[in-house]
Design a protein around this motif. Sequence first.
Motif, PDB file in Angstrom:
ATOM      1  N   LEU A 166      83.894  22.519  51.506  1.00 38.18           N
ATOM      2  CA  LEU A 166      85.550  22.134  51.112  1.00 38.18           C
ATOM      3  C   LEU A 166      85.897  23.283  50.136  1.00 38.18           C
ATOM      4  CD1 LEU A 166      88.128  20.721  51.489  1.00 38.18           C
ATOM      5  CD2 LEU A 166      87.265  19.229  49.624  1.00 38.18           C
ATOM      6  N   ALA A 168      91.880  17.435  53.078  1.00 41.49           N
ATOM      7  CA  ALA A 168      91.170  17.103  52.248  1.00 41.49           C
ATOM      8  C   ALA A 168      91.804  16.490  51.098  1.00 41.49           C
ATOM      9  CB  ALA A 168      90.223  18.170  51.686  1.00 41.49           C
ATOM     10  N   SER A 169      91.340  15.634  50.439  1.00 48.50           N
ATOM     11  CA  SER A 169      91.966  15.182  49.179  1.00 48.50           C
ATOM     12  C   SER A 169      91.152  14.940  47.942  1.00 48.50           C
ATOM     13  CB  SER A 169      92.432  13.631  49.498  1.00 48.50           C
ATOM     14  OG  SER A 169      93.431  13.332  48.587  1.00 48.50           O
ATOM     15  N   CYS A 170      90.135  13.969  48.078  1.00 48.32           N
ATOM     16  CA  CYS A 170      89.497  13.543  46.831  1.00 48.32           C
ATOM     17  C   CYS A 170      88.519  14.638  46.339  1.00 48.32           C
ATOM     18  CB  CYS A 170      88.921  12.336  47.238  1.00 48.32           C
ATOM     19  SG  CYS A 170      87.476  12.097  48.312  1.00 48.32           S
ATOM     20  N   ARG A 171      88.000  15.108  47.153  1.00 47.51           N
ATOM     21  CA  ARG A 171      86.681  16.295  46.999  1.00 47.51           C
ATOM     22  C   ARG A 171      85.584  15.495  46.556  1.00 47.51           C
ATOM     23  NH1 ARG A 171      89.257  20.834  43.508  1.00 47.51           N
ATOM     24  NH2 ARG A 171      89.885  19.156  42.241  1.00 47.51           N
ATOM     25  N   ALA A 175      83.808  12.682  48.683  1.00 51.48           N
ATOM     26  CA  ALA A 175      83.382  11.978  49.555  1.00 51.48           C
ATOM     27  C   ALA A 175      83.981  10.430  49.506  1.00 51.48           C
ATOM     28  CB  ALA A 175      81.810  12.045  49.562  1.00 51.48           C
ATOM     29  N   ILE A 176      85.306  10.347  49.300  1.00 52.55           N
ATOM     30  CA  ILE A 176      85.652   8.662  49.025  1.00 52.55           C
ATOM     31  C   ILE A 176      86.808   8.516  50.065  1.00 52.55           C
ATOM     32  CG2 ILE A 176      87.078   7.217  47.491  1.00 52.55           C
ATOM     33  CD1 ILE A 176      85.023   8.417  45.234  1.00 52.55           C
ATOM     34  N   GLY A 183      87.772  10.224  52.767  1.00 54.21           N
ATOM     35  CA  GLY A 183      87.502  10.492  54.332  1.00 54.21           C
ATOM     36  C   GLY A 183      88.212  11.456  55.123  1.00 54.21           C
ATOM     37  N   SER A 184      88.700  12.409  54.212  1.00 53.30           N
ATOM     38  CA  SER A 184      89.830  13.192  55.026  1.00 53.30           C
ATOM     39  C   SER A 184      89.072  14.380  55.589  1.00 53.30           C
ATOM     40  CB  SER A 184      90.899  13.744  54.229  1.00 53.30           C
ATOM     41  OG  SER A 184      91.197  12.574  53.188  1.00 53.30           O
TER      42      SER A 184
HETATM   43 FE1  FES Z   1      85.872  14.943  51.563  1.00 55.44          FE
HETATM   44 FE2  FES Z   1      87.966  13.037  50.563  1.00 55.44          FE
HETATM   45  S1  FES Z   1      87.873  15.371  50.579  1.00 55.44           S
HETATM   46  S2  FES Z   1      86.007  12.782  51.653  1.00 55.44           S
END
Ligand code: FES
Length: 247
Positions: free
Chosen positions: A39, A57-60, A62-63, A65-66
């Motif tokens: 990512l 992507a959002s959280c970076r 693994a929370i 799920g994007s």
């Molecule tokens: Fe990978 Fe949130 S950016 S799970």
Amino acid sequence: MIRSNYYTFKILRYDAKDPLREPYFQSYHVKVVSGLTVLSVLNRIRDEIDGTLAFRASCRSAICGSCAMVINGKIDLACRTQVATFESDTVILEPLPNFEVMRDLVVDMTPFWEMYEQVQPYLIRESAVPEKEIYQSEKDRKKIDQFVNCILCACCYGACPVIADEPGYLGPAAAAKLERFILDSRDERPADSLESVNTPKGVWACRTVFRCIDACPKDVRPTDAIVNLRKNLVKNRFNMILGSKKK
Ligand code: FES
């Protein structure tokens, strides 16, 4: 020690708004230092090399799920995959299978969310809502631990061979979510609510290939949920037959 190396990222590009152009791989040569995730590299490509590249992507962490995608042939989260773990210096990125591609690595998740909604993924209570929170013992919480870990990334859905053959199949994530609420000591959904998945495209369509388990980045075991749901359905049917014979 921080080490760096050049990698070639081959990314499958496609734009559903330009369907006359066939999907094609575009290569990006990127210097990667140890510790970088797939990512991080995608962010770098988009920010510094090619602003047209699309991915979610959002959280970076693994929370959220994007960021599920196919990374060197394996379905995984881009934010938890370290580039340095690859044996080759070529990394191939493709969108999640079993979904329509909207653009590049972004897929249309609508069928996934439709199946998810079908199982009523929330606590259902028949008794009055208490004024305080509903107590749950540690032992009862343990029963749902693995299913609570699901982050709805759809890795399991992308890996499922049944979905590829049978559009409209419930899918592993929705089944795991249903099992999560059935096992929850606070949930009071009626036994016949299971009937919504008692269909040829419901839990009976699973071929127990276990690819969903292999693909899950959170160690959830959707096949176990499906097998349990089937057992419950059979048990309910027996109880119904025995009940009607007693009358
Ligand atoms: Fe990978 Fe949130 S950016 S799970």
